[in-house]
Design a protein around this motif. Structure first.
Motif, PDB file in Angstrom:
ATOM      1  N   PRO A  16       1.390  -0.780  -0.064  1.00 61.09           N
ATOM      2  CA  PRO A  16      -0.115  -0.488   0.226  1.00 61.09           C
ATOM      3  C   PRO A  16       0.855   1.474  -0.188  1.00 61.09           C
ATOM      4  N   ARG A  17       0.256   2.280  -0.397  1.00 60.20           N
ATOM      5  CA  ARG A  17       0.790   3.505  -0.517  1.00 60.20           C
ATOM      6  C   ARG A  17      -0.144   5.035  -0.376  1.00 60.20           C
ATOM      7  N   ILE A  18       0.134   5.591  -0.113  1.00 66.54           N
ATOM      8  CA  ILE A  18      -0.189   7.177  -0.567  1.00 66.54           C
ATOM      9  C   ILE A  18       0.640   8.147  -0.394  1.00 66.54           C
ATOM     10  N   ASP A  19       0.056   8.621  -1.814  1.00 60.67           N
ATOM     11  CA  ASP A  19       1.024   9.647  -2.885  1.00 60.67           C
ATOM     12  C   ASP A  19       0.153  11.053  -2.473  1.00 60.67           C
ATOM     13  N   VAL A  20       0.813  12.736  -1.815  1.00 57.61           N
ATOM     14  CA  VAL A  20       0.256  13.592  -1.890  1.00 57.61           C
ATOM     15  C   VAL A  20       0.871  15.030  -2.440  1.00 57.61           C
ATOM     16  N   VAL A  31      -4.926  13.917  -3.366  1.00 59.57           N
ATOM     17  CA  VAL A  31      -4.402  12.844  -2.868  1.00 59.57           C
ATOM     18  C   VAL A  31      -4.516  11.893  -3.612  1.00 59.57           C
ATOM     19  N   ARG A  32      -3.537  10.481  -3.709  1.00 52.60           N
ATOM     20  CA  ARG A  32      -3.679   9.316  -4.138  1.00 52.60           C
ATOM     21  C   ARG A  32      -3.294   7.742  -3.576  1.00 52.60           C
ATOM     22  N   ASP A  33      -4.515   6.490  -3.586  1.00 55.21           N
ATOM     23  CA  ASP A  33      -3.964   5.652  -2.828  1.00 55.21           C
ATOM     24  C   ASP A  33      -3.655   4.963  -4.151  1.00 55.21           C
ATOM     25  N   ASN A  34      -3.473   3.599  -3.555  1.00 53.33           N
ATOM     26  CA  ASN A  34      -3.654   2.185  -4.731  1.00 53.33           C
ATOM     27  C   ASN A  34      -4.590   1.127  -4.162  1.00 53.33           C
ATOM     28  N   GLY A  35      -4.758   1.312  -2.962  1.00 53.38           N
ATOM     29  CA  GLY A  35      -6.063   0.531  -2.343  1.00 53.38           C
ATOM     30  C   GLY A  35      -7.046   0.173  -3.214  1.00 53.38           C
ATOM     31  N   ILE A  36      -7.970  -0.526  -3.053  1.00 51.40           N
ATOM     32  CA  ILE A  36      -9.376  -1.495  -3.591  1.00 51.40           C
ATOM     33  C   ILE A  36      -9.670  -0.768  -4.176  1.00 51.40           C
ATOM     34  N   LEU A 152       4.601   6.886  12.410  1.00 54.28           N
ATOM     35  CA  LEU A 152       4.615   5.292  12.646  1.00 54.28           C
ATOM     36  C   LEU A 152       3.748   4.522  11.928  1.00 54.28           C
ATOM     37  N   LEU A 153       3.350   5.349  11.364  1.00 49.02           N
ATOM     38  CA  LEU A 153       2.409   4.092   9.609  1.00 49.02           C
ATOM     39  C   LEU A 153       3.192   3.465   9.185  1.00 49.02           C
ATOM     40  N   ASP A 154       2.613   2.608   9.383  1.00 50.86           N
ATOM     41  CA  ASP A 154       3.631   1.085   8.803  1.00 50.86           C
ATOM     42  C   ASP A 154       2.925   0.962   6.871  1.00 50.86           C
ATOM     43  N   VAL A 155       1.656   2.029   6.155  1.00 51.49           N
ATOM     44  CA  VAL A 155       1.947   2.124   5.112  1.00 51.49           C
ATOM     45  C   VAL A 155       2.980   3.414   4.627  1.00 51.49           C
ATOM     46  N   ALA A 156       3.393   3.615   3.456  1.00 50.77           N
ATOM     47  CA  ALA A 156       4.408   4.450   2.752  1.00 50.77           C
ATOM     48  C   ALA A 156       2.969   5.672   2.479  1.00 50.77           C
ATOM     49  N   VAL A 157       3.437   6.541   3.220  1.00 52.41           N
ATOM     50  CA  VAL A 157       2.706   8.372   2.964  1.00 52.41           C
ATOM     51  C   VAL A 157       4.447   9.186   2.248  1.00 52.41           C
ATOM     52  N   GLY A 161       7.323  13.357  -3.617  1.00 52.98           N
ATOM     53  CA  GLY A 161       7.647  11.612  -3.367  1.00 52.98           C
ATOM     54  C   GLY A 161       8.718  11.536  -2.390  1.00 52.98           C
ATOM     55  N   ASP A 162       8.284  12.297  -0.919  1.00 52.89           N
ATOM     56  CA  ASP A 162       9.714  11.781   0.293  1.00 52.89           C
ATOM     57  C   ASP A 162       8.750  11.122   1.422  1.00 52.89           C
ATOM     58  N   LEU A 163       9.572  10.246   1.101  1.00 50.22           N
ATOM     59  CA  LEU A 163       8.326   8.995   2.592  1.00 50.22           C
ATOM     60  C   LEU A 163       8.003   9.672   3.762  1.00 50.22           C
ATOM     61  N   MET A 164       7.023  10.005   4.178  1.00 45.41           N
ATOM     62  CA  MET A 164       7.012  10.732   5.449  1.00 45.41           C
ATOM     63  C   MET A 164       6.776   9.501   6.724  1.00 45.41           C
ATOM     64  N   SER A 165       6.416   8.455   6.222  1.00 47.44           N
ATOM     65  CA  SER A 165       5.959   7.302   7.206  1.00 47.44           C
ATOM     66  C   SER A 165       7.231   6.115   7.272  1.00 47.44           C
TER      67      SER A 165
END
Length: 469
Positions: A16-20, A31-36, A152-157, A161-165
């Motif tokens: 999973p990932r979330i891009d802002v 805000v874009r995610d690749n969820g279901i 502390l989320l285990d999802v890539a936020v 492009g910079d990882l915050m989580s």
């Protein structure tokens, strides 16, 4: 703000990932995610109801109706924007269409096919902030918010492009890193660290012992996460109120949040977890007392006032405080446990500092033990132990002061009488009572007892040592 549910993803290797993307130059925040994702029917079922409640006055209704689903995060977008676009593509159906939901702050909305297709399953939210609310959607703000809430989320936020989580939680770090985390995030150098784990509902955390005196009953509050997402920085629900000497960082695990997602629901489970964490803190105090006396004494010196207040109200910690918190006495420091072990029916104490100063040296020379209970909560704590030990502690009364001095009658009666007469003429009747006698130490000219201890009068009782001149 994501609308997707990762648990429903079909492929096992899903990451999973979330891009802002921040708002820049009149462009929307995305805000874009690749969820279901959501299919057309799901869009109509869920988002139509949210759209109908998008007016700010209807926030409470929406929160109740969609807590734990999709509502509150999406609805909050209307706090900064008048129009909201949501595009979603379901992963459940091959070649699923991309559906567009457009909502407005006045409560109107439309559901239709999107003007462009998403390149894969997931959801995209576009927010066009109002002119006065641009700061909430710019890069600086989003980096700070994502760094605080998603670290502390285990999802890539990612923000631009910079990882915050996906940072390591403080409770999974080394002690040195935990101390550095406390210094950086909470702003103080912790005196100690208490692991706060509960097998119930996956609650995990750390308690940091404060290096400064904190007022009992006025806890700063704790930094609370929920499955990695920051809830708030000043929650006072998980750590017992009596634990004023520490500040905690805790992941509340499966404990449910309130509708606003700013605190925890007051449930039986929360009460049980709070009790367990309190026992953990108390157990650590006992452990430190046994293994690290110097550290424990530092804690006592710094937090003595609060610990006494805690012992007055809390039976759980009273025995520990009774055996370790020292009282000043005329014969040196004693704990309540040591005082109770003295073989005498009553142990005298004075309840104000002036009284203790007045009799200290006389009592020392007479080898009489008197307890100084003038500090905050010291008298109350003695009274609590009195209830358990049938009145072993008694406040020293006026008549006991003369016997404490053990005066010897002065041989020059005439000169002594003149002194008494001069005092009466100078101060007037019922103001000062004078008794002439010998007592030790010889360098003490008078022994006086403050008026506050003479019930119903304004007298003080001085006793002269040595011959008058």
């Amino acid at each position: 703000m994501t609308l997707s549910r990762h648990a429903g993803r079909v492929d096992a290797g899903f990451s999973p990932r979330i891009d802002v993307t921040p708002s820049e130059r009149n462009e929307p925040m995305i805000v874009r995610d690749n969820g279901i994702g959501l299919g057309p029917d799901e869009m109509r079922t869920f988002l139509a109801t949210i759209g109908g409640s998008s007016k700010r006055d209807d926030f409470a209704v929406a929160r109740r109706g969609f807590l734990g689903q999709f509502g509150i995060g999406l609805l909050s977008c209307f706090l900064v924007a008048d129009t909201l676009e949501v595009r979603s593509k379901s992963a459940k159906t091959k070649d699923a269409p991309t559906t567009l939901w457009v909502g407005h702050a006045d409560g109107t909305f439309t559901v239709s096919d999107s003007d462009y297709a998403l390149d894969g399953p997931g959801t995209e939210v576009k927010i066009m902030p109002r002119h006065g609310d641009l700061e909430w959607c710019n890069e600086e703000t989003l980096r700070k918010l994502a760094g605080d809430f998603a670290e502390l989320l285990d999802v890539a936020v990612r923000v631009k492009g910079d990882l915050m989580s996906m940072n390591t939680p403080p409770w999974d770090r080394s002690i040195e890193e935990q101390l550095a985390w406390c210094r950086e995030r909470l702003g103080f150098e912790a005196m100690g660290i208490v692991p706060l784990d509960s097998s119930l509902l996956n609650v995990r955390g750390l308690g940091f012992v404060l290096p400064y005196t904190a007022a009992p009953g006025h806890r700063t509050g704790d930094r609370i996460y929920s499955n990695g997402m920051l809830v708030a920085d000043s929650v006072d629900q998980l750590i017992p109120e009596w634990a004023f000497f520490c500040r905690a960082v805790i992941d509340a695990g499966e404990l449910p949040l309130t509708a606003s997602r700013e605190s925890l629901q007051e449930t039986n489970s929360l009460g049980l977890v709070r009790e367990r964490l309190g026992n953990r803190l108390l157990g650590e105090l006992i452990k430190v007392h046994g293994l690290h006396q110097n550290v424990y004494q530092d804690i006592l010196r710094l937090h003595a006032t609060g610990l006494r207040a805690l012992a007055v109200k809390g039976a759980d910690i009273r025995d520990l405080m009774g055996s370790t918190l020292p009282y000043e006495t005329t014969l040196g420091e004693r704990t309540i446990e040591q005082l109770l072990a003295i073989d005498q029916p009553s142990i005298p104490y004075v309840a104000d500092a002036d009284s203790f100063d007045a009799i200290r040296d006389v009592a020392v020379h007479a080898q009489v033990l008197v307890v100084n209970a003038s500090g905050p909560h010291e008298t109350e704590l003695l009274q609590v132990f009195n209830e358990q030990h049938t009145g072993r502690f008694s406040e020293m009364q006026r008549f006991e002061i003369s016997s404490l001095a053990r005066p010897e009658p002065y041989v020059d009666v005439d000169r002594g009488s003149r002194l008494v007469r001069v005092a009466d003429e100078t101060f007037g009747p019922n103001v000062v009572g004078v008794e002439v006698a010998h007592f030790q130490p010889a360098n003490r000219p008078v022994l006086w007892w403050p008026a506050a201890n003479l019930k119903g009068t304004r007298k003080r009782l001085p006793t002269l040592a040595g011959p008058p001149k």
